[in-house]
Design a protein around this motif. Structure first.
Motif, PDB file in Angstrom:
ATOM      1  N   VAL A 116      12.788  80.429 -34.149  1.00 21.90           N
ATOM      2  CA  VAL A 116      13.536  81.679 -34.625  1.00 21.90           C
ATOM      3  C   VAL A 116      14.020  82.119 -33.274  1.00 21.90           C
ATOM      4  N   VAL A 117      15.448  82.562 -33.323  1.00 19.93           N
ATOM      5  CA  VAL A 117      16.213  82.901 -32.216  1.00 19.93           C
ATOM      6  C   VAL A 117      16.138  84.431 -32.333  1.00 19.93           C
ATOM      7  N   VAL A 118      15.959  85.384 -31.334  1.00 20.08           N
ATOM      8  CA  VAL A 118      15.849  86.773 -31.619  1.00 20.08           C
ATOM      9  C   VAL A 118      16.739  87.491 -30.307  1.00 20.08           C
ATOM     10  N   SER A 119      17.565  88.361 -30.604  1.00 16.27           N
ATOM     11  CA  SER A 119      18.019  89.343 -29.560  1.00 16.27           C
ATOM     12  C   SER A 119      17.389  90.676 -29.520  1.00 16.27           C
ATOM     13  N   ARG A 120      17.039  90.791 -28.265  1.00 16.57           N
ATOM     14  CA  ARG A 120      16.124  91.966 -27.811  1.00 16.57           C
ATOM     15  C   ARG A 120      16.741  93.001 -26.927  1.00 16.57           C
ATOM     16  N   PRO A 121      17.150  93.878 -27.445  1.00 19.18           N
ATOM     17  CA  PRO A 121      18.007  95.231 -26.874  1.00 19.18           C
ATOM     18  C   PRO A 121      17.616  95.591 -25.557  1.00 19.18           C
ATOM     19  N   SER A 122      16.296  95.854 -25.621  1.00 18.17           N
ATOM     20  CA  SER A 122      15.667  96.628 -24.370  1.00 18.17           C
ATOM     21  C   SER A 122      15.669  95.865 -23.470  1.00 18.17           C
ATOM     22  N   PHE A 123      15.427  94.478 -23.457  1.00 19.75           N
ATOM     23  CA  PHE A 123      15.230  93.477 -22.549  1.00 19.75           C
ATOM     24  C   PHE A 123      16.564  92.785 -22.042  1.00 19.75           C
ATOM     25  N   ALA A 124      17.767  92.958 -22.968  1.00 20.86           N
ATOM     26  CA  ALA A 124      19.038  92.806 -22.728  1.00 20.86           C
ATOM     27  C   ALA A 124      19.065  90.912 -22.727  1.00 20.86           C
ATOM     28  N   ASP A 125      18.665  90.473 -23.593  1.00 25.54           N
ATOM     29  CA  ASP A 125      18.591  88.970 -23.755  1.00 25.54           C
ATOM     30  C   ASP A 125      18.225  88.527 -25.124  1.00 25.54           C
ATOM     31  N   ILE A 136       7.661  81.094 -26.088  1.00 24.42           N
ATOM     32  CA  ILE A 136       9.230  81.180 -25.676  1.00 24.42           C
ATOM     33  C   ILE A 136       9.866  80.022 -25.403  1.00 24.42           C
ATOM     34  N   ASN A 137      10.622  79.265 -26.011  1.00 25.63           N
ATOM     35  CA  ASN A 137      11.305  77.870 -25.678  1.00 25.63           C
ATOM     36  C   ASN A 137      12.487  78.083 -24.749  1.00 25.63           C
ATOM     37  N   TRP A 138      13.194  79.083 -24.681  1.00 28.31           N
ATOM     38  CA  TRP A 138      14.280  79.556 -23.916  1.00 28.31           C
ATOM     39  C   TRP A 138      14.479  81.191 -23.769  1.00 28.31           C
ATOM     40  N   ARG A 139      15.161  81.635 -22.650  1.00 33.75           N
ATOM     41  CA  ARG A 139      15.514  82.860 -22.760  1.00 33.75           C
ATOM     42  C   ARG A 139      16.995  82.891 -21.997  1.00 33.75           C
ATOM     43  N   PHE A 140      17.948  83.547 -22.617  1.00 33.38           N
ATOM     44  CA  PHE A 140      19.212  83.895 -22.265  1.00 33.38           C
ATOM     45  C   PHE A 140      19.468  85.259 -21.969  1.00 33.38           C
ATOM     46  N   PRO A 141      19.739  85.974 -20.577  1.00 34.96           N
ATOM     47  CA  PRO A 141      19.740  87.142 -20.307  1.00 34.96           C
ATOM     48  C   PRO A 141      21.336  87.499 -20.748  1.00 34.96           C
ATOM     49  N   VAL A 142      21.661  88.319 -21.551  1.00 37.15           N
ATOM     50  CA  VAL A 142      22.987  88.566 -21.663  1.00 37.15           C
ATOM     51  C   VAL A 142      23.755  89.233 -20.569  1.00 37.15           C
ATOM     52  N   VAL A 169      31.242  89.081 -26.109  1.00 40.91           N
ATOM     53  CA  VAL A 169      30.285  88.280 -27.315  1.00 40.91           C
ATOM     54  C   VAL A 169      30.252  86.849 -26.610  1.00 40.91           C
ATOM     55  N   GLN A 170      29.032  86.583 -26.388  1.00 37.86           N
ATOM     56  CA  GLN A 170      28.432  85.372 -25.746  1.00 37.86           C
ATOM     57  C   GLN A 170      28.114  84.329 -26.605  1.00 37.86           C
ATOM     58  N   VAL A 171      28.584  83.249 -26.794  1.00 38.07           N
ATOM     59  CA  VAL A 171      28.153  82.069 -28.034  1.00 38.07           C
ATOM     60  C   VAL A 171      27.131  81.078 -27.347  1.00 38.07           C
ATOM     61  N   LEU A 172      25.926  80.739 -28.040  1.00 38.40           N
ATOM     62  CA  LEU A 172      24.862  80.001 -27.295  1.00 38.40           C
ATOM     63  C   LEU A 172      24.749  78.897 -28.228  1.00 38.40           C
ATOM     64  N   ASP A 173      24.184  77.870 -27.647  1.00 35.18           N
ATOM     65  CA  ASP A 173      23.553  76.630 -28.499  1.00 35.18           C
ATOM     66  C   ASP A 173      22.299  77.134 -28.794  1.00 35.18           C
ATOM     67  N   ILE A 174      22.216  77.257 -30.261  1.00 36.46           N
ATOM     68  CA  ILE A 174      20.799  77.690 -30.631  1.00 36.46           C
ATOM     69  C   ILE A 174      19.670  76.803 -30.501  1.00 36.46           C
ATOM     70  N   GLY A 175      19.679  75.607 -29.959  1.00 37.68           N
ATOM     71  CA  GLY A 175      18.920  74.722 -29.725  1.00 37.68           C
ATOM     72  C   GLY A 175      18.217  74.852 -28.029  1.00 37.68           C
ATOM     73  N   THR A 176      19.189  75.004 -27.086  1.00 43.22           N
ATOM     74  CA  THR A 176      19.113  75.198 -25.864  1.00 43.22           C
ATOM     75  C   THR A 176      19.191  76.429 -25.103  1.00 43.22           C
ATOM     76  N   GLY A 177      19.949  77.256 -25.887  1.00 40.02           N
ATOM     77  CA  GLY A 177      20.092  78.612 -25.108  1.00 40.02           C
ATOM     78  C   GLY A 177      21.079  78.670 -24.066  1.00 40.02           C
ATOM     79  N   LYS A 178      21.884  77.322 -24.054  1.00 39.91           N
ATOM     80  CA  LYS A 178      23.127  77.023 -23.044  1.00 39.91           C
ATOM     81  C   LYS A 178      24.441  77.839 -23.609  1.00 39.91           C
TER      82      LYS A 178
END
Length: 417
Positions: A116-125, A136-142, A169-178
């Protein structure tokens, strides 16, 4: 209707008609679950930092729970070591979070149902969490300092996230976070939709919602708010829609142009949307590029008329549509109810009492509207056909977003917690 509780959140050219395909708030029941997977609802418990997983329809029974901040101590250490990050983190807690950290905003499962992919406001990611292990599989800082609403592409392979303080708006690969691409928006991007089979992305920006300049005469201080539509492959802007102009043309000069939650008709020809400070919603015709109808919903006499006391400029926040496109379900956040509205006549059904209802979605079988009650730590199902409450199910602290998704058949929670 119960008294308001203090514990609460948060022209198309003739040759171009942009249609939409299955945004999360749109009117379509989910297809049958793929082999080996079970359809569920993910409920984001924003202040808990958890996501409750429940059956997608029927009794909405509890399936499992996910810790969406397993790296909490590491993230806090990074924030405390950076003065700028600490200032934003504290501001999010004190303003948007009402004194609480915002750990989960939006959620989507991967096509294989393994994460499951989750946006986390307080952690900006944005993070991907393995449903089997809880790791965690991957993390993307927005970009910037806060992550907000997301949308998933119809094929489930891409996720778009609003980087609210960076106005993009940033668009990510849901499998890799790229990161696959990004595009600029108005101030404080909020809702996102993939449309036209994933060909376009629509974004709605809401501007500043934490200031106290809430009277209509000060609306211009809230910033640049408009809809941005881009090509989902090139991320080039196709067009923008300034609702201020459309509102003025409809004689609604005192209405805010901050578009909040929205829902499309099944044929994607009309958009129903909420705006700041308004107890009701508006109908926008995509082809003619104009507001065609306005529906004002009942006011709760117990609601404080002082706009500065309303949650992040919201009055009503949450709208969904049944698969047939005949009924709308509206969350009357500050007025303490949810209701089903007939789309053709705009007749209003029973007012179902609810404690700070903050979101509305559609059950997996399409029969019920499911709202989150942030003030009562539960979700509630309302029958689209009758407008009556079906049942409520307890969840974690301060539920907000509710999204359909999948988990492996037989899954009851991560083995690691």
């Amino acid at each position: 209707m119960p008294a308001f509780r203090t514990r609460h959140l948060c022209s198309v050219a003739a040759a171009l008609v942009l249609t939409a395909a299955a945004p999360a708030t749109a009117a379509s029941a989910a297809p049958a679950a793929p082999d080996g997977l079970r359809e569920v609802l993910f409920v984001g418990d924003n202040w808990d930092g958890t996501a409750d997983v429940v059956a997608s329809s029927g009794d909405f029974a509890k399936v499992g729970r996910i810790d969406v901040v397993p790296d909490k101590q590491q993230r806090l250490a990074e924030i405390n070591a950076d003065p700028v990050k600490w200032i934003y983190y504290t501001s999010i807690r004190n303003e948007v979070g009402e004194g609480h950290d915002q750990y989960v905003d939006d959620m989507y499962s991967t096509p294989d149902g393994k994460s499951v992919v989750v946006s986390r406001p307080s952690f900006a990611d944005v993070v991907s969490i393995d449903l089997a292990t809880g790791k965690i599989n991957w993390r993307f800082p927005v970009a910037g300092y806060r992550a907000d609403h997301m949308a998933v592409s119809p094929d489930g392979t891409r996720v778009a996230v609003s980087a609210s303080t960076a106005n993009k708006v940033q668009v990510l690969d849901i499998g890799t976070g790229k990161e696959l691409g990004e595009f600029g928006t108005g101030d404080k991007p909020h809702e996102n939709f993939f449309t036209d089979g994933g060909k376009y992305i629509w974004n709605m920006s809401i501007g500043e919602v934490t200031t106290s300049l809430d009277a209509p005469g000060w609306d211009w201080t809230k910033g640049d708010r408009h809809l941005t539509i881009v090509d989902a492959t090139t991320f080039k802007q196709v067009r923008t829609i300034d609702m201020r102009q459309r509102l003025d043309a409809a004689g609604l000069k005192d209405f805010s142009d901050a578009v909040r939650p929205a829902a499309f008709t099944p044929d994607w020809s009309k958009l129903y949307f909420q705006v700041s400070f308004f107890n009701g919603f508006l109908e926008y015709d995509v082809a003619t590029d104009r507001i065609t109808r306005v529906k004002t919903l009942p006011e709760n006499p117990a609601t404080n008329p002082d706009r500065t006391t309303w949650l992040l400029d919201s009055r009503h926040h949450g709208i969904s549509m049944n698969p047939e496109g005949t009924k709308l379900c509206v969350a009357g956040t500050m007025d303490g109810y949810a209701t089903v509205v007939d789309r053709a006549s705009f007749d209003v059904g029973p007012l179902v009492p609810a404690s700070t209802p903050y979101w509305a979605t559609v059950s997996g079988d399409g029969k019920d509207c499911v709202i989150s009650e942030a003030g009562a730590d539960r979700i509630t199902a309302i029958d689209f056909a009758t407008g009556q409450k079906v049942l409520s199910v307890p969840v974690g602290d301060h539920p907000q977003r509710v999204r359909l998704g999948h988990v492996p058949a037989g899954w009851t929670g991560p083995s690691g917690g």
